[in-house]
Scaffold this motif. Sequence first.
Motif, PDB file in Angstrom:
ATOM      1  N   ASP A  58       0.836  -1.204   0.000  1.00 47.96           N
ATOM      2  CA  ASP A  58       0.000   0.000   0.000  1.00 47.96           C
ATOM      3  C   ASP A  58       0.872   1.255   0.000  1.00 47.96           C
ATOM      4  N   GLN A  59       1.945   1.241   0.755  1.00 41.16           N
ATOM      5  CA  GLN A  59       2.855   2.385   0.797  1.00 41.16           C
ATOM      6  C   GLN A  59       3.512   2.613  -0.562  1.00 41.16           C
ATOM      7  N   LEU A  60       3.845   1.532  -1.255  1.00 38.44           N
ATOM      8  CA  LEU A  60       4.413   1.646  -2.596  1.00 38.44           C
ATOM      9  C   LEU A  60       3.396   2.222  -3.569  1.00 38.44           C
ATOM     10  N   ALA A  61       2.156   1.786  -3.474  1.00 35.71           N
ATOM     11  CA  ALA A  61       1.113   2.336  -4.334  1.00 35.71           C
ATOM     12  C   ALA A  61       0.970   3.835  -4.124  1.00 35.71           C
ATOM     13  N   THR A  62       1.023   4.268  -2.860  1.00 36.99           N
ATOM     14  CA  THR A  62       0.940   5.695  -2.569  1.00 36.99           C
ATOM     15  C   THR A  62       2.158   6.433  -3.119  1.00 36.99           C
ATOM     16  N   LYS A  63       3.336   5.838  -2.973  1.00 35.78           N
ATOM     17  CA  LYS A  63       4.575   6.438  -3.492  1.00 35.78           C
ATOM     18  C   LYS A  63       4.463   6.655  -4.997  1.00 35.78           C
ATOM     19  N   ILE A  64       3.978   5.656  -5.708  1.00 34.89           N
ATOM     20  CA  ILE A  64       3.848   5.765  -7.166  1.00 34.89           C
ATOM     21  C   ILE A  64       2.773   6.787  -7.523  1.00 34.89           C
ATOM     22  N   ALA A  65       1.641   6.741  -6.837  1.00 39.41           N
ATOM     23  CA  ALA A  65       0.524   7.636  -7.144  1.00 39.41           C
ATOM     24  C   ALA A  65       0.865   9.100  -6.895  1.00 39.41           C
ATOM     25  N   THR A  66       1.749   9.377  -5.958  1.00 39.73           N
ATOM     26  CA  THR A  66       2.065  10.762  -5.637  1.00 39.73           C
ATOM     27  C   THR A  66       3.382  11.232  -6.242  1.00 39.73           C
ATOM     28  N   SER A  67       3.984  10.423  -7.099  1.00 42.51           N
ATOM     29  CA  SER A  67       5.237  10.804  -7.765  1.00 42.51           C
ATOM     30  C   SER A  67       4.972  11.889  -8.795  1.00 42.51           C
ATOM     31  N   LYS A  68       5.911  12.792  -8.911  1.00 45.87           N
ATOM     32  CA  LYS A  68       5.803  13.869  -9.906  1.00 45.87           C
ATOM     33  C   LYS A  68       7.063  13.943 -10.712  1.00 45.87           C
TER      34      LYS A  68
END
Length: 68
Positions: A58-68
């Motif tokens: 889940d933390q990885l999904a958030t990391k990817i989703a919030t990457s810019k």
Amino acid sequence: MSIHLIVSEAEQMAIVNSLAFYNDWHATDLPSDAESKEQWLMSFREDNGGRAWNGPVDQLATKIATSK
């Protein structure tokens, strides 16, 4: 647009496993294949360090989703 993301080896494996599972779930007969489901569950638990809903996957999904 391109996004560059630095991930660990464990995060890379979790990404690969997640995409492979997504493909198997939607493109094969996985929903009726108990043995494959068990293998995917074992892979998930290894990537996630257990079954916690807010674990590393889940933390990885958030990391990817919030990457810019």
